[in-house]
Design a protein around this motif. Structure first.
Motif, PDB file in Angstrom:
ATOM      1  N   ALA A 140       6.968  18.852  -5.254  1.00 62.27           N
ATOM      2  CA  ALA A 140       7.600  18.610  -6.548  1.00 62.27           C
ATOM      3  C   ALA A 140       7.910  17.134  -6.757  1.00 62.27           C
ATOM      4  CB  ALA A 140       8.885  19.436  -6.654  1.00 62.27           C
ATOM      5  N   PHE A 141       8.241  16.442  -5.667  1.00 65.27           N
ATOM      6  CA  PHE A 141       8.494  14.995  -5.712  1.00 65.27           C
ATOM      7  C   PHE A 141       7.732  14.383  -4.548  1.00 65.27           C
ATOM      8  CE2 PHE A 141      11.365  11.520  -4.103  1.00 65.27           C
ATOM      9  CZ  PHE A 141      11.082  10.602  -5.101  1.00 65.27           C
ATOM     10  N   LYS A 142       6.873  13.421  -4.844  1.00 62.05           N
ATOM     11  CA  LYS A 142       5.968  12.889  -3.831  1.00 62.05           C
ATOM     12  C   LYS A 142       6.531  11.697  -3.071  1.00 62.05           C
ATOM     13  CE  LYS A 142       1.905  14.617  -6.279  1.00 62.05           C
ATOM     14  NZ  LYS A 142       0.586  14.282  -6.888  1.00 62.05           N
ATOM     15  N   GLY A 143       7.766  11.314  -3.390  1.00 60.38           N
ATOM     16  CA  GLY A 143       8.382  10.232  -2.634  1.00 60.38           C
ATOM     17  C   GLY A 143       7.960   8.855  -3.097  1.00 60.38           C
ATOM     18  N   ARG A 144       8.193   7.880  -2.215  1.00 58.35           N
ATOM     19  CA  ARG A 144       8.065   6.471  -2.584  1.00 58.35           C
ATOM     20  C   ARG A 144       6.892   5.768  -1.923  1.00 58.35           C
ATOM     21  NH1 ARG A 144      14.012   5.321  -0.527  1.00 58.35           N
ATOM     22  NH2 ARG A 144      13.069   6.577   1.135  1.00 58.35           N
ATOM     23  N   ASP A 145       6.107   6.490  -1.139  1.00 63.70           N
ATOM     24  CA  ASP A 145       4.985   5.839  -0.456  1.00 63.70           C
ATOM     25  C   ASP A 145       3.909   5.356  -1.416  1.00 63.70           C
ATOM     26  OD1 ASP A 145       5.926   6.032   2.175  1.00 63.70           O
ATOM     27  OD2 ASP A 145       5.199   8.087   2.378  1.00 63.70           O
ATOM     28  N   GLY A 146       3.788   5.992  -2.561  1.00 69.22           N
ATOM     29  CA  GLY A 146       2.742   5.614  -3.515  1.00 69.22           C
ATOM     30  C   GLY A 146       2.884   4.213  -4.074  1.00 69.22           C
ATOM     31  N   CYS A 147       4.098   3.643  -4.015  1.00 71.72           N
ATOM     32  CA  CYS A 147       4.283   2.264  -4.478  1.00 71.72           C
ATOM     33  C   CYS A 147       4.402   1.301  -3.294  1.00 71.72           C
ATOM     34  CB  CYS A 147       5.521   2.153  -5.368  1.00 71.72           C
ATOM     35  SG  CYS A 147       7.099   2.435  -4.534  1.00 71.72           S
ATOM     36  N   ARG A 148       4.260   1.815  -2.074  1.00 73.42           N
ATOM     37  CA  ARG A 148       4.464   0.986  -0.882  1.00 73.42           C
ATOM     38  C   ARG A 148       3.181   0.725  -0.100  1.00 73.42           C
ATOM     39  NH1 ARG A 148      10.027   3.741   1.614  1.00 73.42           N
ATOM     40  NH2 ARG A 148      11.404   3.206  -0.141  1.00 73.42           N
ATOM     41  N   THR A 149       2.047   1.095  -0.657  1.00 72.25           N
ATOM     42  CA  THR A 149       0.786   0.882   0.044  1.00 72.25           C
ATOM     43  C   THR A 149       0.509  -0.617   0.189  1.00 72.25           C
ATOM     44  OG1 THR A 149      -0.393   1.118  -2.051  1.00 72.25           O
ATOM     45  CG2 THR A 149      -0.213   3.083  -0.653  1.00 72.25           C
ATOM     46  N   PRO A 150      -0.365  -0.993   1.130  1.00 76.27           N
ATOM     47  CA  PRO A 150      -0.581  -2.411   1.427  1.00 76.27           C
ATOM     48  C   PRO A 150      -1.071  -3.235   0.238  1.00 76.27           C
ATOM     49  CG  PRO A 150      -1.386  -1.072   3.232  1.00 76.27           C
ATOM     50  CD  PRO A 150      -1.022  -0.121   2.127  1.00 76.27           C
ATOM     51  N   MET A 151      -0.635  -4.487   0.246  1.00 75.71           N
ATOM     52  CA  MET A 151      -1.100  -5.473  -0.730  1.00 75.71           C
ATOM     53  C   MET A 151      -2.601  -5.679  -0.543  1.00 75.71           C
ATOM     54  SD  MET A 151       0.072  -7.519  -3.120  1.00 75.71           S
ATOM     55  CE  MET A 151      -0.245  -9.115  -3.919  1.00 75.71           C
ATOM     56  N   VAL A 152      -3.319  -5.841  -1.661  1.00 69.28           N
ATOM     57  CA  VAL A 152      -4.775  -6.017  -1.586  1.00 69.28           C
ATOM     58  C   VAL A 152      -5.112  -7.481  -1.864  1.00 69.28           C
ATOM     59  CG1 VAL A 152      -5.505  -3.648  -2.015  1.00 69.28           C
ATOM     60  CG2 VAL A 152      -4.879  -5.072  -3.951  1.00 69.28           C
ATOM     61  N   TRP A 153      -5.656  -8.141  -0.873  1.00 77.52           N
ATOM     62  CA  TRP A 153      -5.948  -9.575  -0.958  1.00 77.52           C
ATOM     63  C   TRP A 153      -7.426  -9.866  -1.207  1.00 77.52           C
ATOM     64  CZ3 TRP A 153      -1.732 -12.368  -1.405  1.00 77.52           C
ATOM     65  CH2 TRP A 153      -0.538 -11.914  -0.830  1.00 77.52           C
ATOM     66  N   GLU A 154      -8.306  -9.116  -0.525  1.00 86.22           N
ATOM     67  CA  GLU A 154      -9.745  -9.395  -0.604  1.00 86.22           C
ATOM     68  C   GLU A 154     -10.491  -8.109  -0.915  1.00 86.22           C
ATOM     69  OE1 GLU A 154     -11.127 -11.733   2.828  1.00 86.22           O
ATOM     70  OE2 GLU A 154      -8.995 -11.890   3.350  1.00 86.22           O
ATOM     71  N   LYS A 155     -11.238  -8.130  -1.995  1.00 86.17           N
ATOM     72  CA  LYS A 155     -11.902  -6.928  -2.495  1.00 86.17           C
ATOM     73  C   LYS A 155     -12.833  -6.291  -1.461  1.00 86.17           C
ATOM     74  CE  LYS A 155     -14.897  -5.434  -6.323  1.00 86.17           C
ATOM     75  NZ  LYS A 155     -15.575  -5.890  -7.573  1.00 86.17           N
ATOM     76  N   LYS A 156     -13.585  -7.099  -0.733  1.00 88.71           N
ATOM     77  CA  LYS A 156     -14.621  -6.550   0.148  1.00 88.71           C
ATOM     78  C   LYS A 156     -14.239  -6.537   1.627  1.00 88.71           C
ATOM     79  CE  LYS A 156     -18.412  -7.817  -2.970  1.00 88.71           C
ATOM     80  NZ  LYS A 156     -19.688  -8.574  -3.119  1.00 88.71           N
ATOM     81  N   ALA A 157     -13.075  -7.063   1.963  1.00 83.94           N
ATOM     82  CA  ALA A 157     -12.673  -7.136   3.370  1.00 83.94           C
ATOM     83  C   ALA A 157     -12.182  -5.785   3.865  1.00 83.94           C
ATOM     84  CB  ALA A 157     -11.581  -8.183   3.551  1.00 83.94           C
ATOM     85  N   ALA A 158     -12.188  -5.625   5.186  1.00 85.21           N
ATOM     86  CA  ALA A 158     -11.615  -4.420   5.782  1.00 85.21           C
ATOM     87  C   ALA A 158     -10.147  -4.315   5.388  1.00 85.21           C
ATOM     88  CB  ALA A 158     -11.742  -4.484   7.304  1.00 85.21           C
ATOM     89  N   ASN A 159      -9.766  -3.132   4.924  1.00 83.03           N
ATOM     90  CA  ASN A 159      -8.383  -2.881   4.501  1.00 83.03           C
ATOM     91  C   ASN A 159      -7.916  -3.895   3.449  1.00 83.03           C
ATOM     92  OD1 ASN A 159      -8.131  -0.703   6.418  1.00 83.03           O
ATOM     93  ND2 ASN A 159      -7.900  -2.274   8.004  1.00 83.03           N
ATOM     94  N   ALA A 160      -8.880  -4.365   2.654  1.00 89.15           N
ATOM     95  CA  ALA A 160      -8.607  -5.308   1.558  1.00 89.15           C
ATOM     96  C   ALA A 160      -7.888  -6.562   2.031  1.00 89.15           C
ATOM     97  CB  ALA A 160      -7.815  -4.622   0.445  1.00 89.15           C
ATOM     98  N   GLY A 161      -8.126  -6.951   3.300  1.00 87.33           N
ATOM     99  CA  GLY A 161      -7.552  -8.186   3.828  1.00 87.33           C
ATOM    100  C   GLY A 161      -6.126  -8.067   4.301  1.00 87.33           C
ATOM    101  N   PHE A 162      -5.566  -6.861   4.250  1.00 86.96           N
ATOM    102  CA  PHE A 162      -4.179  -6.686   4.689  1.00 86.96           C
ATOM    103  C   PHE A 162      -4.062  -6.703   6.207  1.00 86.96           C
ATOM    104  CE2 PHE A 162      -1.200  -3.397   6.315  1.00 86.96           C
ATOM    105  CZ  PHE A 162      -0.013  -4.091   6.131  1.00 86.96           C
ATOM    106  N   SER A 163      -4.967  -6.029   6.893  1.00 84.58           N
ATOM    107  CA  SER A 163      -4.869  -5.898   8.347  1.00 84.58           C
ATOM    108  C   SER A 163      -6.246  -5.652   8.954  1.00 84.58           C
ATOM    109  CB  SER A 163      -3.936  -4.733   8.705  1.00 84.58           C
ATOM    110  OG  SER A 163      -3.925  -4.499  10.102  1.00 84.58           O
ATOM    111  N   LYS A 164      -6.393  -6.084  10.198  1.00 89.28           N
ATOM    112  CA  LYS A 164      -7.616  -5.785  10.940  1.00 89.28           C
ATOM    113  C   LYS A 164      -7.518  -4.442  11.651  1.00 89.28           C
ATOM    114  CE  LYS A 164      -8.865 -10.636  11.623  1.00 89.28           C
ATOM    115  NZ  LYS A 164      -9.108 -11.721  12.607  1.00 89.28           N
ATOM    116  N   GLY A 165      -6.320  -3.871  11.678  1.00 86.77           N
ATOM    117  CA  GLY A 165      -6.115  -2.555  12.265  1.00 86.77           C
ATOM    118  C   GLY A 165      -5.920  -1.504  11.189  1.00 86.77           C
ATOM    119  N   LYS A 166      -5.677  -0.268  11.618  1.00 86.88           N
ATOM    120  CA  LYS A 166      -5.456   0.812  10.664  1.00 86.88           C
ATOM    121  C   LYS A 166      -4.096   0.634  10.008  1.00 86.88           C
ATOM    122  CE  LYS A 166      -5.088   5.831  10.179  1.00 86.88           C
ATOM    123  NZ  LYS A 166      -5.078   7.144  10.885  1.00 86.88           N
TER     124      LYS A 166
END
Length: 551
Positions: free
Chosen positions: A406-432
């Motif tokens: 019924a309420f999905k919480g706050r994770d949907g606005c807390r996902t990683p910042m996207v720095w690079e369109k084509k980089a792994a994880n959009a440039g946020f991290s080299k790990g998962k």
């Protein structure tokens, strides 16, 4: 004299009209490859933040914590959690921020601690230890049930049984976040010393989390039900949460809080140019509470409420919120925001279709930048990031997990910042990453918008520069103009310069005639908008804005 952070005295009123950029550290930039952002990552990206044209950053909690509530459960107020780095990393970040001309505001979460904090471990050990009264303890009713009907925001009663003391302790949030007893002066003293620790390191200000939750009713009286024009469902919590069914008369917003805020301000005033902003979640009483907490010049510098953090992006709603604030808060100051780490991102709340998101994002920052008050931006909104759709198995937020689906919480606005369109994880991290990087966010990455005329990122930079060029927008007066209810129109004035703004927040064009006596001397197009103007008549497209200097 400069501090170790490179901080030097400047303007004591720097916060008035400031633009603050909120950084959620665990989702901003990871430099270690563990999938979690860190302070070195913040330092690495400070030039980007400074390049937006903001005045300050607000860092969400980075203190030592078991992370049951993503750092809002503190186990050591005077150290950095290893996942974020070290105190040396913090000092380096501070020094670089000040070199770039940015003030630094940190989150102070002092209404409660983690149950792993040494203070609580001692407090729960027995009823006679030196910290026995540092938390809110109460005996059960004769039938063994909780002392009263108070509820926790994250679900269930606001009381947790402790078998060692054979008492309940109070928690407004998770059971692992026990509330401190602010009626005990020793608690206040200890907390203020932790604030002094960061002041001595050169921080410029504090964002006080849940600032009206510090004190509770000594008599532990039951809260009455919520009634119309009171703390109705949805004001303090989503309507799937029974927390909103109570009028929170006794579990928060107690009169004793005024005295503590005066103590807090007196400490800040020992240091030059420091500021405070309080988060007030108080249902229909919010404006009254803000007035009490910011009036008189001896408490908080400013507060923000949840008035503009809902789904309503209309002229009527915005005018009502601003008018109500200025009527209630005669000598205080407000910090406006459309998004933060606790609410659905505003392009998802405000945009009717995916196609209009960029237009809505551009118009929203134009509105925010012209209102009277300081403003707070949340990382990623300058890219028009929408709310992420996450699977249940990806959730980390205990609030969302408790009330799913019924309420999905706050994770949907807390996902990683996207720095690079084509980089792994959009440039946020080299790990998962600790939360997934949504594929639809990649196309909106910083490098995909950098240098692109008409991009939302470019619009944010241009709009914030526009705000700084015009003194009335920083701390000038504001007056609404009478038009039809679908138009948001007002003037901003300072030092003989008066600007007029007319916003069309509708999805269709509107033609507007300025009121009698409002004479345009010069049309000053806001970045990204150029409505037609002829002899006092403004032809506005859908989601459009007109600006001019008045004669």
């Amino acid at each position: 004299m400069a501090s170790r952070s490179g901080r030097t005295p400047s303007n004591p009123d720097w916060w008035r009209g400031a633009v603050v950029y909120q950084v959620y550290p665990r989702s901003f930039q990871d430099t270690t490859g563990d999938g979690i952002g860190d302070l070195r990552g913040v330092t690495e990206r400070l030039p980007y933040i400074a390049g937006l044209g903001v005045d300050a950053i607000w860092l969400s909690p980075f203190f030592t914590s078991p992370m049951a509530d993503m750092g809002y459960d503190v186990s050591d107020y005077c150290d950095v959690d290893p996942m974020f780095g070290t105190l040396a990393d913090f000092d380096a970040m501070m020094k670089e921020a000040h070199r770039l001309g940015l003030k630094v505001i940190i989150d102070q979460v002092i209404s409660h601690t983690s149950d792993q904090h040494p203070w609580f471990k001692e407090s729960r050990s027995d009823r006679t230890n030196p910290r026995a009264d540092w938390y809110v303890w109460a005996d059960p009713k004769p039938d063994g049930t909780a002392p009263n009907n108070w509820l926790a925001i994250f679900g269930g009663p606001a009381w947790e049984w402790d078998g060692v003391r054979k008492q309940y302790y109070m928690h407004n949030f998770l059971g692992s976040q026990p509330d401190l007893n602010f009626h005990n002066k020793a608690v206040q003293d200890a907390l203020l010393e932790t604030v002094r620790f960061w002041l001595d390191r050169g921080v410029d200000g504090f964002r006080l989390d849940t600032v009206n939750y510090y004190f509770h009713d000594r008599e532990l009286r039951d809260n009455p039900p919520a009634v119309r024009d009171d703390d109705g469902p949805g004001l303090d919590a989503p309507d799937v949460n029974p927390y909103g069914m109570q009028h929170h008369l006794y579990d928060k917003t107690q009169p004793e809080n005024i005295g503590f805020l005066q103590r807090f301000r007196a400490l800040l005033d020992e240091y030059p140019d420091r500021a405070s902003v309080g988060e007030v979640g108080d249902g229909a009483r919010s404006l009254k509470t803000v007035a009490a907490y910011t009036g008189g010049g001896d408490k908080l510098n400013m507060c923000y409420t949840f008035d503009l953090l809902g789904p309503d992006f209309t002229a009527t709603h915005i005018r009502h919120c601003v008018t109500a604030f200025h009527e209630a808060v005669t000598d205080g100051w407000v910090c406006w925001a459309f998004s933060n780490h606790d609410v659905v991102r505003h392009v998802s709340r405000f945009a009717a279709t995916q196609e209009e998101r960029s237009r809505v994002a551009s118009l929203a920052i134009s509105v925010l930048a012209t209102l009277r008050g300081s403003i707070c931006l949340y990382q990623g909104e300058e890219l028009a990031l929408p709310e992420a759709e996450l699977a249940f198995e990806d959730l980390r937020d205990p609030y969302g997990i408790r009330f799913w689906p019924a309420f999905k919480g706050r994770d949907g606005c807390r996902t990683p910042m996207v720095w690079e369109k084509k980089a792994a994880n959009a440039g946020f991290s080299k790990g998962k990453p600790w939360l997934p990087v949504p594929e639809e966010h990649r196309a909106l990455a910083v490098d995909a918008q950098e240098g692109v005329e008409g991009s939302v990122l470019a619009h944010y930079r241009e709009t914030l520069a526009f705000r700084k060029r015009h003194a009335p927008l920083v701390d000038g007066g504001m007056r609404f103009l009478d038009t039809n209810e679908d138009i948001l129109a007002f003037t901003r004035e300072k030092d003989g310069e008066t600007l007029v703004f007319v916003f069309n927040l509708r999805r269709g064009p509107q033609s507007v005639r300025l009121p009698e006596g409002v004479k345009v001397a010069q049309v000053i197009p806001m970045p990204g908008f150029a409505p037609a103007f002829d002899k006092g008549e403004i032809a506005l497209d859908a989601l459009d804005v007109f600006c001019a200097r008045l004669a």
